[in-house]
Design a protein around this motif. Structure first.
Motif, short mmCIF file in Angstrom:
data_model
loop_
_atom_site.label_atom_id
_atom_site.label_comp_id
_atom_site.label_asym_id
_atom_site.label_seq_id
_atom_site.Cartn_x
_atom_site.Cartn_y
_atom_site.Cartn_z
N ALA A 273 0.71 -1.26 0.15
CA ALA A 273 -0.06 -0.02 0.10
C ALA A 273 0.94 1.20 -0.18
N LEU A 274 1.91 1.02 0.80
CA LEU A 274 2.76 2.42 1.01
C LEU A 274 3.61 2.62 -0.53
N PHE A 275 4.01 1.46 -1.02
CA PHE A 275 4.62 1.64 -2.32
C PHE A 275 3.79 2.30 -3.37
N ARG A 276 2.73 1.76 -3.48
CA ARG A 276 1.56 1.96 -4.30
C ARG A 276 1.19 3.57 -4.18
N LEU A 277 1.21 4.15 -2.98
CA LEU A 277 0.83 5.37 -2.98
C LEU A 277 1.95 6.40 -3.26
N ARG A 278 3.03 5.62 -3.30
CA ARG A 278 4.54 6.46 -3.65
C ARG A 278 4.46 6.35 -5.19
N GLY A 279 3.51 5.69 -5.79
CA GLY A 279 3.70 5.52 -7.31
C GLY A 279 4.58 4.53 -7.92
#
Length: 322
Positions: A273-279
């Motif tokens: 989720a964190l990496f997805r939010l960071r693109g």
């Protein structure tokens, strides 16, 4: 124990796991003694602060096939592997984890494969278990567990068939004369925590005589939280595999396949989720049933499912689709 050198040494690096080591040896030593002098066991203790010396003193007095050496200080796991290779007496060395279990018949199967195939490198199959050696409900990816023994593998074919599971030390059997021990020791700092991957890849490239044994020889204990971090598994692991495979000339197709599988198997949901939010664009695809579950039930069903997996020792990662 025979006076002649054994065909196989089982080398066990250990640190601060007296209880687990004792459980592991209980599954190994009866099989070693049944092998009639063809196998011995060497335990390399990395200056454990627990009761490992007392446990090993008692066991070495009971079993002539068992040897024990203790480092004056903790030299790190990778250098402890090198110590085992330097002090091993067998033509082959089976590198075995101090908290894993050996399945019945495993040593006989490995000895048979060594005698028939004379491989430079042998990787056994393995299964997952709990702390009582009871099988878990899930399995390693089936496409990386050959149903028949594969022989004569080179670097690309080994990683094509084994992918990142070649890093699991308890399945690795080396022919000692196929390893440049000085080179391996020099790489201990370069590939910290992953030196065994370099050894496996280097042997497969140089000899083109690696084998994968179809026998389920090892039970890999899951659920231990005293070793490793998500950063080691998700960040360091793909970087180390990339460096190793590129330096040894693996094909881009094989490397991409290994990296894709690492990201698929090792990425915790919270980091996803964190990496997805960071693109981030190199993340594994979320399985369809996750998307459907979220659409119908919302976030709570995903949390419940991940908690169930964690409670049953299945990790908190996005599961592969079989």
């Amino acid at each position: 124990m025979s006076d002649s050198a054994p065909l196989l040494t089982i080398g066990i690096p250990t640190w601060n796991r007296a209880a687990q080591l004792q459980q592991s040896l209980a599954t190994i030593l009866p099989q070693v003694e049944a092998a009639g002098g063809e196998v011995d066991v060497l335990v390399a203790d990395n200056a454990s602060p627990d009761s490992t010396p007392e446990v090993m003193l008692r066991l070495t007095q009971q079993h002539r096939c068992l040897r024990y050496m203790r480092n004056a200080e903790n030299v790190g796991g990778d250098r402890n592997y090198v110590n085992l290779l330097r002090h091993s007496t067998g033509q082959y060395m089976w590198l075995f984890g101090d908290d894993d279990f050996m399945r019945p018949g495993a040593i006989a199967a490995v000895l048979d494969a060594i005698k028939r195939l004379r491989p430079s490198l042998l990787l056994t199959n393995f299964l997952y278990c709990d702390s009582h050696a009871q099988l878990r409900h899930y399995r390693p990816p089936q496409r990386y567990r050959p149903q028949k023994t594969l022989a004569g593998l080179d670097l690309d074919r080994l990683f094509l068939h084994g992918n990142h599971s070649v890093s699991f030390i308890s399945r690795i059997v080396f022919r000692r004369d196929s390893i440049d021990i000085d080179d391996l020791e020099a790489k201990a700092e370069v590939y910290a925590c992953w030196t065994q991957v370099y050894a496996v890849a280097r042997i497969a490239r140089d000899t083109r005589n690696a084998c994968m044994l179809s026998y389920d020889a090892v039970l890999c204990r899951t659920g231990d939280t005293d070793r490793g971090t998500p950063h080691v598994m998700y960040a360091d692991m793909p970087r180390m595999f990339s460096d190793i495979l590129l330096s040894l000339g693996a094909s881009r197709k094989v490397l991409d396949g290994v990296l894709r599988q690492i990201r698929h198997d090792m990425l915790p949901l919270r980091f996803y989720a964190l990496f997805r939010l960071r693109g981030a664009t190199d993340l594994p695809r979320v399985p369809l049933y996750y998307r459907l579950g979220y659409a119908v039930f919302g976030r709570s069903i995903i949390v419940a499912w991940k908690t169930y997996r964690l409670a049953h020792g299945r990790g908190f990662t996005l599961p592969p689709i079989y």
